[in-house]
Design a protein around this motif. Sequence first.
Motif, PDB file in Angstrom:
ATOM      1  N   GLY A 132      30.101  40.869 -16.754  1.00 51.07           N
ATOM      2  CA  GLY A 132      29.762  39.783 -15.848  1.00 51.07           C
ATOM      3  C   GLY A 132      28.326  39.349 -15.997  1.00 51.07           C
ATOM      4  N   GLY A 133      27.758  38.881 -14.891  1.00 54.47           N
ATOM      5  CA  GLY A 133      26.378  38.415 -14.891  1.00 54.47           C
ATOM      6  C   GLY A 133      25.457  39.417 -14.228  1.00 54.47           C
ATOM      7  N   GLY A 134      24.387  38.915 -13.627  1.00 56.25           N
ATOM      8  CA  GLY A 134      23.373  39.785 -13.061  1.00 56.25           C
ATOM      9  C   GLY A 134      23.866  40.652 -11.919  1.00 56.25           C
ATOM     10  N   SER A 135      24.848  40.190 -11.151  1.00 56.90           N
ATOM     11  CA  SER A 135      25.348  40.978 -10.018  1.00 56.90           C
ATOM     12  C   SER A 135      26.023  42.254 -10.494  1.00 56.90           C
ATOM     13  N   THR A 136      26.898  42.118 -11.505  1.00 53.62           N
ATOM     14  CA  THR A 136      27.609  43.286 -12.015  1.00 53.62           C
ATOM     15  C   THR A 136      26.667  44.209 -12.778  1.00 53.62           C
ATOM     16  N   THR A 137      25.790  43.624 -13.583  1.00 53.82           N
ATOM     17  CA  THR A 137      24.797  44.433 -14.295  1.00 53.82           C
ATOM     18  C   THR A 137      23.938  45.200 -13.306  1.00 53.82           C
ATOM     19  N   GLY A 138      23.546  44.546 -12.215  1.00 58.71           N
ATOM     20  CA  GLY A 138      22.732  45.201 -11.201  1.00 58.71           C
ATOM     21  C   GLY A 138      23.439  46.384 -10.567  1.00 58.71           C
ATOM     22  N   LEU A 139      24.724  46.244 -10.295  1.00 58.25           N
ATOM     23  CA  LEU A 139      25.479  47.351  -9.714  1.00 58.25           C
ATOM     24  C   LEU A 139      25.529  48.531 -10.680  1.00 58.25           C
ATOM     25  N   GLY A 140      25.794  48.258 -11.954  1.00 54.88           N
ATOM     26  CA  GLY A 140      25.799  49.332 -12.942  1.00 54.88           C
ATOM     27  C   GLY A 140      24.468  50.059 -12.992  1.00 54.88           C
ATOM     28  N   LYS A 141      23.396  49.292 -12.946  1.00 55.80           N
ATOM     29  CA  LYS A 141      22.062  49.898 -12.973  1.00 55.80           C
ATOM     30  C   LYS A 141      21.808  50.749 -11.725  1.00 55.80           C
ATOM     31  N   ALA A 142      22.244  50.252 -10.572  1.00 53.39           N
ATOM     32  CA  ALA A 142      22.030  50.989  -9.327  1.00 53.39           C
ATOM     33  C   ALA A 142      22.769  52.324  -9.346  1.00 53.39           C
TER      34      ALA A 142
END
Length: 351
Positions: free
Chosen positions: A93-103
């Motif tokens: 996905g975009g930044g939202s999904t990438t952000g969740l993975g990072k978190a």
Amino acid sequence: MQNFVYNSQPGRVLFGTGTLHQLPQEVERLGLQSVLILSTPHQEEQVSSLAALIGSKSAGIFAGATMHTPVSVTERALEIVSERKVDGLIALGGGSTTGLGKAIALRTDLPQIVIPTTYAGSEMTPILGETTDGRKITQSSPKVLPEVVIYDVDLTVTLPVSLSVSSGINAIAHAVEALYARDRNPIISIIAEAGIRSLFRALPAIAQDPSSRNGRSAALYGAWLCGVCLGSVGMALHHKICHVLGGAFGLSHAETHVAILPHALRFNETAAPEALTTLREAVGHQDPARALFDLGRSLGAKMALKDFGMPAEGVDRAVDLTLETPYWNPRPLEREGLRQLVSNAYEGNVP
């Protein structure tokens, strides 16, 4: 030439068309056995094909990713990680999904494979922004840097033009601020100019023909370069304001970048003459701030913060929050100039 330090971020990148089919080999290469697949709710159907692609190594799908990475969502995902004994993450996905993975990775150090479908660029950074109680807090840690990024041009062909434009200009913002970052260096400046140039020309081509493989490839390539900039040097006022607006008012991350960037650049340009010279070359215009404003407006982007949910009284609150914990910036911050910047972006004025 200036003295500088250059740190290369570790990570493996696969770029091209049809590269998604290499996902099973990448899962195997990392030695993963139970992989949780992440997405936003509207991409849940799309990621079901990833589960089929990796077969028995799929630990299922968590389709709860949302904008600005709320800590509450991360905590729900972590429960699944624990229950299913997950040993790796795939984020599509975009930044939202990438952000969740990072978190999740920040708290577990699990390896990540990221498959971007927008031009946000956060997949190339060790940076995580999380939101709780109306505030977005940004931090940097090597734990959140994805191990593998798979760029597949095929996945971006159906990205709506509006999202292509907003996420593409969001990516350009990373490179613009890299040009005048406190820790800028010649290597990243070269990458920044190339990324801006590629996206600045690709976005109009996509608007004219959304299925253009040349346009899509150039945009994804430019987004990758701009993401490298974001992950390699510090950002400045533009990114601080965008994080404030996102956390305080829940504004769309990418759209906020589009509205703020021309005004933040105008605020900083006299303090960053070398960056301004490079930007003139990259966009082919003597006034890069006006060129970026015209680019967004000509491609149908909203250029006024008031048009996507910011209240008028929010201008002063945004200024207060920005000054409360400011980022480094080439031009010193003072309330009057900062308020004028935010007010102009609120109204959508020409910079």
